[in-house]
Design a protein around this motif. Structure first.
Motif, PDB file in Angstrom:
ATOM      1  N   TYR A 330       0.843  -1.198   0.000  1.00  0.00           N
ATOM      2  CA  TYR A 330       0.000   0.000   0.000  1.00  0.00           C
ATOM      3  C   TYR A 330       0.876   1.245   0.000  1.00  0.00           C
ATOM      4  O   TYR A 330       2.025   1.223   0.453  1.00  0.00           O
ATOM      5  N   SER A 335      -5.205   3.860   3.083  1.00  0.00           N
ATOM      6  CA  SER A 335      -5.546   2.867   2.064  1.00  0.00           C
ATOM      7  C   SER A 335      -5.347   1.452   2.602  1.00  0.00           C
ATOM      8  O   SER A 335      -6.118   0.535   2.294  1.00  0.00           O
ATOM      9  N   GLU A 336      -4.310   1.286   3.402  1.00  0.00           N
ATOM     10  CA  GLU A 336      -4.014  -0.014   3.996  1.00  0.00           C
ATOM     11  C   GLU A 336      -5.178  -0.484   4.870  1.00  0.00           C
ATOM     12  O   GLU A 336      -5.672  -1.608   4.724  1.00  0.00           O
ATOM     13  N   GLU A 338      -8.331   0.685   5.008  1.00  0.00           N
ATOM     14  CA  GLU A 338      -9.580   0.545   4.260  1.00  0.00           C
ATOM     15  C   GLU A 338      -9.569  -0.703   3.388  1.00  0.00           C
ATOM     16  O   GLU A 338     -10.570  -1.432   3.310  1.00  0.00           O
ATOM     17  N   GLY A 339      -8.428  -1.000   2.761  1.00  0.00           N
ATOM     18  CA  GLY A 339      -8.337  -2.174   1.899  1.00  0.00           C
ATOM     19  C   GLY A 339      -8.456  -3.466   2.688  1.00  0.00           C
ATOM     20  O   GLY A 339      -9.180  -4.395   2.290  1.00  0.00           O
ATOM     21  N   THR A 620      -8.445  -3.343  -2.413  1.00  0.00           N
ATOM     22  CA  THR A 620      -8.942  -1.966  -2.340  1.00  0.00           C
ATOM     23  C   THR A 620     -10.377  -1.971  -1.829  1.00  0.00           C
ATOM     24  O   THR A 620     -11.084  -2.985  -1.896  1.00  0.00           O
TER      25      THR A 620
END
Length: 622
Positions: A330, A335-336, A338-339, A620
């Motif tokens: 990531y 983002s990490e 949430e993914g 994602t």
């Protein structure tokens, strides 16, 4: 209970055991080193050996078996497994404790025999200094040239009474004398760390050989679980107690999982034990936890730690499709989180796993990750449970609350009252109350009366639950009602660690606080019980807290230089910690790497890449 002839004994509750396990179970004429890698079934092996010793009369009453583990949940799991394999009567002679609990029990019982000035106050306080505390002590006493890490190790290794540790550095005697003096400055409230308690035990045993003789007479058989993490002080205690005795010791563990050197563990515990105790070695090669694809990758890591590592025989069947291992890359932490949250949510929704079967591991500071990942999961109706934190108002970690004897006893009755069916809890409470109330498990009249009383109490609890919705007040009242039925004095009398008010009420308060926390916003007591047990919640913990546990899927946050800034390749503490994290998984294990947090660790990436593990873009958000 009739005695079984040793040659007629067979394993209970399992289809088979590997030949090395059979050999180690039946070998009781000499000490043993049993090398058991991740997933080898150490708990099952020790439970079967306990059953062999007890049911054949090799360990005959009033003799007992002492089992020492390093984690409270490991000690609890082993105790429960022995009960399942042996039954309540025989398992009553199996004492499963942590090293800390065993040492603390001796200090609590015989603290008055410790020579002055080291005899602690009866109401001593257990403390857990951090690195800032060690360094602060050195700064306040004018020892800024020394390190807190070295002081911590010196306290753990220094025998009492204090003598010069090294002729080359005589000032350490002064440093340690000042340290003990400061922690003993309030004669009514001594402060003790667990390494200090260990040293007090060694001291009192050296002063009174009658205590050593008594323990040797009680325990002719000793099991030592996770022996690779044994500290110098703990090993000194083992030698003082059993080196010159007829006791038969069985040390079980795996050097590849030695991740406690930073906390004082010996770097070569098995080698030292084998030499001192003339121990024979057996190696268990089965892996009952992970399927062949994961075992193949694990073996590549194991060989990097110990070139001669035997390849395990994978016994578990793969039950998932797609990738079973990868490094998810990531760009940033948002983002990490949430993914990963999106992936977990989808895997739960598809029925691939339940929330409690997916563990999130972190090297340290789970509280920080809880603040980041928790909200991302919550927006997807998935709860994250940080078992390393204490429930609000308590002073004991959730993971430890769950293993307390008072918790096991109380929650068994709560589940029986709240749930439609709880057969395991019925068996567990009958066994526990037989022990607490001093009833004969084979006396039909006693057992019939006990079952009637438990049945009546369950009806009373059900009426209470029907009339009272979950709340702080009703949770406390429920616990009080159950403890009155069980008998607090009798319960405390069967648990050595509950002899001191401070220790007992710490456990009781932790139980009440976690139950109240589990009841927030709920109207159904069955849901409260599930919340307490972690049902429907994704567990979050550190690598060290995950030792001895296993999960369907493991997601480790932080395979990058920002998390492992001291990483060293090959035979290192960091590589062993990585191995431990990897081997918790039964079906899948994924690692996250965040570019903002740190760079890729080339050595690890290349090592597992050779075993077929790729670095790929992480999932994602949906």
């Amino acid at each position: 209970m009739p005695i079984i002839k040793p040659e007629r004994w067979t394993p209970k509750g399992v289809a088979s055991l590997e030949p090395a396990a059979h050999n180690a179970i039946r070998e009781n004429d000499r000490n043993l080193c049993v090398v058991a890698s991740a997933g080898a079934g150490k708990t099952e092996f020790l439970a079967q050996k306990a059953d062999y010793l007890l049911s054949t009369g090799i360990c005959r009453a009033p003799h007992r078996i002492l089992a020492i583990s390093f984690k409270s949940d490991a000690a609890k799991n082993l105790k429960e497994r022995v009960r399942q394999r042996c039954g309540s009567e025989l398992s009553g002679r199996f004492n499963s404790l942590t090293f800390d609990a065993f040492s603390k029990g001796i200090v609590d019982r015989f603290g008055t025999l410790i020579p002055a000035p080291y005899n602690p106050s009866p109401d001593y306080e257990i403390v857990f200094p951090g690195f800032r505390d060690w360094n602060d002590f050195l700064a306040r006493h004018g020892y800024r040239h020394l390190s807190g890490e070295t002081l911590e190790q010196a306290v753990a290794r220094c025998r009492l009474p204090i003598a010069t540790l090294s002729p080359k550095n005589p000032e350490w005697k002064d440093v340690l004398t000042r340290f003990w003096t400061e922690y003993y400055q309030d004669k009514n409230l001594t402060r003790l760390t667990f390494p200090m308690i260990n040293r007090l035990v060694n001291y009192v045993l050296s002063c009174d050989p009658r205590l050593v003789a008594g323990l040797q007479a009680t325990y002719p058989f000793v099991f030592l679980d996770e022996f690779q993490d044994t500290t110098f002080g703990q090993y000194d205690l083992l030698k003082r107690l059993f080196l010159s005795s007829d006791a038969c010791l069985t040390a079980v563990g795996d050097n590849k999982q030695r991740i406690m050197v930073w906390a004082g563990a010996m770097p070569d515990a098995f080698k030292t034990f084998a030499g001192d105790f003339n121990a024979k070695q057996e190696t268990l090669i089965s892996n009952w936890r992970s399927h062949p694809e994961l075992v193949e990758i694990q073996h590549a890591i194991a060989v990097s730690l110990e070139a001669a590592s035997a390849k395990p025989d994978a016994k578990r069947v793969k039950s998932v499709d797609g990738e079973v291992c990868a490094i998810w890359a990531y760009d940033d932490r948002a983002s990490e989180c949430e993914g990963v949250a999106s992936w977990i949510s989808e895997a739960i929704s598809s029925g691939e796993m339940s929330p409690e079967d997916c563990a999130v591991l972190v090297r340290f500071k789970p509280d920080v990750l809880e603040e980041e990942l928790g909200p991302a999961l919550a927006t997807r109706d998935v709860r994250l449970r940080n078992i390393a934190r204490s429930p609000k108002g308590g002073n004991i970690a959730i993971q430890d609350v769950l293993t307390e004897d008072i918790t096991q006893c109380t929650m068994a009755l709560i589940r029986l009252a709240a749930l439609q069916k709880a057969p395991d809890d019925w068996s567990a409470i009958i066994d526990r109350l037989s022990l607490i109330w001093g009833l004969d498990p084979d006396n039909e009249a006693d057992q019939g009366n006990l079952q009637d009383q438990v049945g009546e109490k369950i009806l009373v609890l059900r009426r209470f639950m029907k009339a009272n919705t979950p709340s702080d007040a009703s949770c406390v009242a429920l616990v009080q009602s159950i403890l009155k039925f069980v008998g607090e004095a009798k319960l405390r009398g069967t648990v050595p660690t509950y002899r001191r008010d401070k220790d007992y009420f710490r456990a009781r308060t932790g139980l009440e606080c976690l139950l109240k926390e589990s009841a927030v916003g709920e109207t159904n007591w069955a849901v409260v019980a599930g919340n307490f047990d972690g049902v429907g919640q994704v567990p979050l913990m550190s690598i060290h807290k995950s030792k001895g546990l296993e999960f369907h899927t493991v997601i480790f946050f932080g395979l990058d230089s920002g998390t492992w800034w001291t990483f060293k390749p090959k035979d290192s503490e960091e590589m062993r910690a990585f191995f431990v994290a990897f081997t918790r998984a039964m079906q899948r294990v994924f690692f996250t790497s965040c570019r903002v947090r740190g760079n890729r660790i080339a050595y690890v990436d290349d090592l597992i890449a050779n075993a077929g593990v790729d670095r790929i873009p992480g999932p994602t958000p949906d």
